[in-house]
Enzyme design. Structure first.
Site, PDB file in Angstrom:
ATOM      1  N   LYS A   1       5.997  10.833 -14.632  1.00  0.00           N
ATOM      2  CA  LYS A   1       6.888  12.032 -14.754  1.00  0.00           C
ATOM      3  C   LYS A   1       6.866  12.936 -15.961  1.00  0.00           C
ATOM      4  O   LYS A   1       7.983  12.896 -16.359  1.00  0.00           O
ATOM      5  CB  LYS A   1       8.299  11.805 -14.033  1.00  0.00           C
TER       6      LYS A   1
ATOM      7  N   GLY B   1      -0.662  -8.548  -1.397  1.00  0.00           N
ATOM      8  CA  GLY B   1      -1.066  -9.790  -1.720  1.00  0.00           C
ATOM      9  C   GLY B   1      -0.579  -9.822  -2.936  1.00  0.00           C
ATOM     10  O   GLY B   1      -1.107 -11.139  -3.829  1.00  0.00           O
TER      11      GLY B   1
ATOM     12  N   ASN C   1       5.085   1.265  -1.221  1.00  0.00           N
ATOM     13  CA  ASN C   1       4.187   0.653  -0.062  1.00  0.00           C
ATOM     14  C   ASN C   1       4.563  -0.715   0.230  1.00  0.00           C
ATOM     15  O   ASN C   1       5.420  -0.867   1.351  1.00  0.00           O
ATOM     16  CB  ASN C   1       2.748   0.751  -0.686  1.00  0.00           C
TER      17      ASN C   1
ATOM     18  N   GLY D   1      -6.130  -5.534  -7.338  1.00  0.00           N
ATOM     19  CA  GLY D   1      -5.347  -4.504  -6.314  1.00  0.00           C
ATOM     20  C   GLY D   1      -6.203  -3.267  -6.398  1.00  0.00           C
ATOM     21  O   GLY D   1      -7.249  -3.215  -6.603  1.00  0.00           O
ATOM     22  N   VAL D   2      -5.545  -2.646  -5.186  1.00  0.00           N
ATOM     23  CA  VAL D   2      -6.182  -1.566  -5.004  1.00  0.00           C
ATOM     24  C   VAL D   2      -5.431  -0.300  -5.736  1.00  0.00           C
ATOM     25  O   VAL D   2      -4.583  -0.138  -6.260  1.00  0.00           O
ATOM     26  CB  VAL D   2      -5.950  -1.082  -3.392  1.00  0.00           C
ATOM     27  N   GLY D   3      -6.567   0.922  -6.073  1.00  0.00           N
ATOM     28  CA  GLY D   3      -5.986   1.894  -6.744  1.00  0.00           C
ATOM     29  C   GLY D   3      -6.656   2.442  -8.059  1.00  0.00           C
ATOM     30  O   GLY D   3      -7.768   1.665  -8.022  1.00  0.00           O
ATOM     31  N   ASN D   4      -6.328   3.466  -8.372  1.00  0.00           N
ATOM     32  CA  ASN D   4      -7.137   3.955  -9.775  1.00  0.00           C
ATOM     33  C   ASN D   4      -7.203   3.038 -10.936  1.00  0.00           C
ATOM     34  O   ASN D   4      -8.229   2.990 -11.549  1.00  0.00           O
ATOM     35  CB  ASN D   4      -6.593   5.297  -9.961  1.00  0.00           C
TER      36      ASN D   4
ATOM     37  N   GLU E   1      -8.641  -9.119  -2.105  1.00  0.00           N
ATOM     38  CA  GLU E   1      -8.347  -8.745  -0.781  1.00  0.00           C
ATOM     39  C   GLU E   1      -9.242  -7.819  -0.115  1.00  0.00           C
ATOM     40  O   GLU E   1      -9.544  -7.851   0.734  1.00  0.00           O
ATOM     41  CB  GLU E   1      -6.990  -8.264  -0.956  1.00  0.00           C
TER      42      GLU E   1
END
Lengths: 510, 510
Positions: B411, B391, B387, B272-275, B297
């Protein structure tokens, strides 16, 4: 000696079910045949159940892991459930005794997509340390002279269990009609990454495999001869509410054909098991669609009707689930049906690759649906799990049309099938296109959650539940601590369920 | 005249973005390019946003339906979101302004599996009465002399939009490097039932299509020249918590290789996308696995690192999502990357057929997971949708390994990523195999819900939340009105969420 065992080497392996069961150690992992009440082993499981009692009387444990294709019959799930001879069960169950054991917390159950069963076993996730199963226990119709095996009335996950088990126990069931030979299409989805190719099924009636299993004969540890019927439940004649649901679906098909989105002979039909599904098939048989095909899991009575009338050209499935009456009709016409029916491994019948390619119409029952389109197929609040997700997820995710159907109420109107938040979610909002009850067809395609809520409440919910569903939705929309995309009030999300559990009615007292 | 428009006939179609936007009527249905901040149209959407303002000042409505590949950049979603120029958005969004509009309830959004986007549009579910879209608005790199089109930095759902739209508006973006030509593999998944064949991708590096789009040139209504950068966010260096998550995943891979269930070069990686996803890629680059492949993807910076080090042989995706720094590196080495990177339509990159065949390792983030393994990927309680599912469902359902990863708390420790009941469910218990946090890897394979609860609470939940999760689970097991398969107490199922909404902390006050 049975005349169904023609291979010379395997004749020497014939023994009683008790002798075969004695080979299976405590803690063994078994891959067993069976899909609905068809093609499951009928003698070794009883022997294992008896053995569990004997061992228990000696103060010793005796429990096995039982992997199957889907549900089975009482000789397996009831007998082994009653005696708690199973520690872990996968991937589906329809037996009332076994269900009680799951909900009592004494037998562990994993409810799983049926297309996954074979592949996850092949990946080694259910095996011993060496990733293998101990035994495949498989009902078959006949062992031919060359050692190839004529499958029984279901194929299920048998190819995976043959691939992964160290030893085999074959139950040759003389009750199965020998003329089943030629009805099966055995195509094995296996091989490692980079080795697996496409499944070459382009249309429901494509045959891509062989009519028999080819197995490693050196692994056969026992052959047990049986002569016991499959056990599938009779179907009820469609009730009024079922007929209304079926009519809404037929009307929807008419609209889609008229809009140019569906061909006149529809798309390959997938139909869940049960009385509503059967009512849809009855409706299709009385309706005007011709030249239909079916790519589904099970052949039920309604499918035989459609084949008999000529409206259905072919039915592809992995198992039979015909009533006792249907069985008589099936055996009578078996030579014709052999040209119209194809039984495949569930790896193929339920494979996303094929379902998406051929663009099925998926029609499955549901327990409850929430206002945003999430569907519960498996759990009854206050009771626990019912059967399981079965193949509904395989078809719902990948079909061109994904329809879920149920009467709008249960328990004399005290339970609504439409609720604010489903108490268990098996199919998400991303996978549901149609929610149908006797009141109408909620068409969720191309709609946001809020638009779906309006559609579901107005079209599918029972009129007497609409005001309290609207009340929940409108107050959720006004809830300052909820985004207005899929708004909820979490204090009240399960209020229908908690009210029912307290008062026996999802509706508030007036 | 741009030297990127080499086809003579299309030179006459060049016009300003405003002129092109003026062709689009109120209520039009647009299929637009764009997948992450790459390859989306950058001029026509702004012109549409301005037009919405102008029309509004005249008291006239101006809203369109905007279908894309996935998320886009600010020129599309921010500009058109701010001006409420969109009435309905599909199938994914990552823009903060657009998100606010969804959660304010003023723009309708359907969050959908990315593999479905193209097929559902082709089925006609998003079209006009004639099932067609009004316009395809597609960014491209170049129009060649023969009229074939060099795609841009994403392919997304463009082939579906070209197939189904009545007219096309092409944005030729001169900022895109011409040397992208040859990196794409355009294979169209279309055709009616009975006509569609297998997608012949057997391995991540198989090329099965063409490097360019072949389109109906008579449908081109406008060509707009732009010179604007893609906009993707920079990545942060992995934080300690991300590194720990990555290490748990790497340790899991080691165990699977040792157990003989995974090859030494792993299986095709989806990320997946992200850090966090990027941290896993960084971890893989520092680790000992060699000869890896990726079928995913998006290409993000960590993928470039792996290609640069030679540990990754090939990366197949549908879009780039590289940081501004990564973009510089990419352009510098583009001739090498062209041999290592394949950009496909999302119909192919995310297709269940290919993912299941090649047996990917799916690694995606999650918002929250419940004790039985249901995963929320999209919603934040109290806020609304974040979001979308993207996928993640395509890969989670069909991969050989399905891993969801997140820090255990958010948090400042007040929100637990592990809860009794997920407040929105995108992936069900049937589709999740691993839940990973900085505290450990909960391996859910082959486990019943009760067994999963133990694993998730002990391995993945933050230690300070374990006592209240155990308390919920144990009291649920003792709840007389709950089956003990997946027991809940519906009055308290969302107690973590309601407590947080009241007090700002999921933990009770001491």
């Amino acid at each position: 000696m049975s005349n169904r065992i023609l291979h010379k080497g395997l004749k020497s392996k014939v023994m009683s079910a008790e002798e075969a069961a004695a080979m299976i150690p405590n803690g063994a992992i078994l891959g067993m045949s069976g899909f609905t009440g068809a093609g499951y082993p009928k003698a070794v499981p009883i022997a294992l159940a008896k053995r569990a009692i004997e061992e228990r009387m000696k103060g010793k444990p005796f429990k096995v892991t039982a992997l199957t294709g889907a549900s089975t019959g009482p000789e397996l799930d009831q007998a082994m459930g009653l005696t708690e001879a199973i520690s872990f069960r996968f991937p589906y169950n329809g037996d009332a005794v076994m269900r009680e054991k799951f909900n009592a917390g004494v037998i562990e159950y994993q409810d799983m997509h049926l297309s996954h069963a074979g592949s996850l076993v092949r990946y080694g996730y259910y095996g011993r340390k060496d990733n293998k199963l101990d035994f495949a226990v498989i009902e078959v119709t006949k062992i031919k002279e060359d050692g190839t095996i004529v499958p029984s009335s279901s194929v299920g996950a048998n190819t995976a269990y043959f691939d992964v088990a160290e030893k085999y126990i074959l139950e040759v069931n003389e009750w199965q009609d020998e003329r089943l030979e030629g009805m099966h299409d055995i195509y094995t989805v296996s091989g490692k990454h980079g080795e697996r190719g496409p499944i070459p099924v382009m249309k429901a009636d494509d045959r891509v495999g062989t009519p028999t299993y080819t197995i490693d004969l050196s692994k056969v540890a026992a052959v047990v001869v049986t002569n016991n019927p499959d056990r599938n439940a009779p179907f009820k004649a469609p009730e009024d509410v079922h007929k209304k649901i079926a009519q809404h679906i037929l009307d929807f098909f008419d609209g889609e054909v008229k809009a140019g989105r569906m061909p006149k002979n529809l798309l390959p039909l997938q139909s869940g098991v049960g009385n509503i599904a059967n009512a849809v098939l009855v409706g299709l048989n009385e309706g005007h669609f011709e030249g239909m095909t079916s790519y589904t899991e099970v052949i039920q009575d309604g499918m035989l009707d459609l084949l008999d009338s000529g409206k259905l050209k072919v039915a592809s499935a992995t198992a039979f689930s015909v009533s006792p009456d249907g069985q008589v009709r099936f055996n009578k016409n078996i030579d014709r049906y052999r040209k119209q029916i194809i039984l495949r491994p569930q790896d193929v019948s339920n494979h996303p690759e094929v379902i998406r390619r051929i663009a099925c119409i998926a029609m499955n029952g549901f327990v409850e649906a929430d206002i945003y389109g999430h569907v519960n197929s498996t759990h009854i609040a206050g009771k626990g799990i019912e059967n399981g997700i079965g193949g509904s997820g395989d078809f719902a995710r990948n079909s061109a049309y994904t329809i879920f159907m149920s009467p709008a109420t249960a328990k004399d109107g005290k339970i609504s099938a439409i609720v604010p938040f489903a108490s268990h979610i098996d199919h998400t909002e991303h996978d549901t296109m149609g929610i149908v009850t006797e009141f109408g067809f909620a068409d969720l395609r191309g709609k946001s959650p809020k638009q779906r809520a309006k559609e579901i409440i107005e079209k599918a919910a029972a009129p007497e539940f609409r005001p309290i569903l609207w009340d929940y939705f409108k107050r959720s929309m006004a809830n300052p601590s909820a985004g207005r995309h899929t708004p909820h009030m979490f204090e009240e999300a399960f209020s229908f369920h908690t009210r029912f559990l307290k008062t026996g009615d999802m509706k508030p007292k007036k």
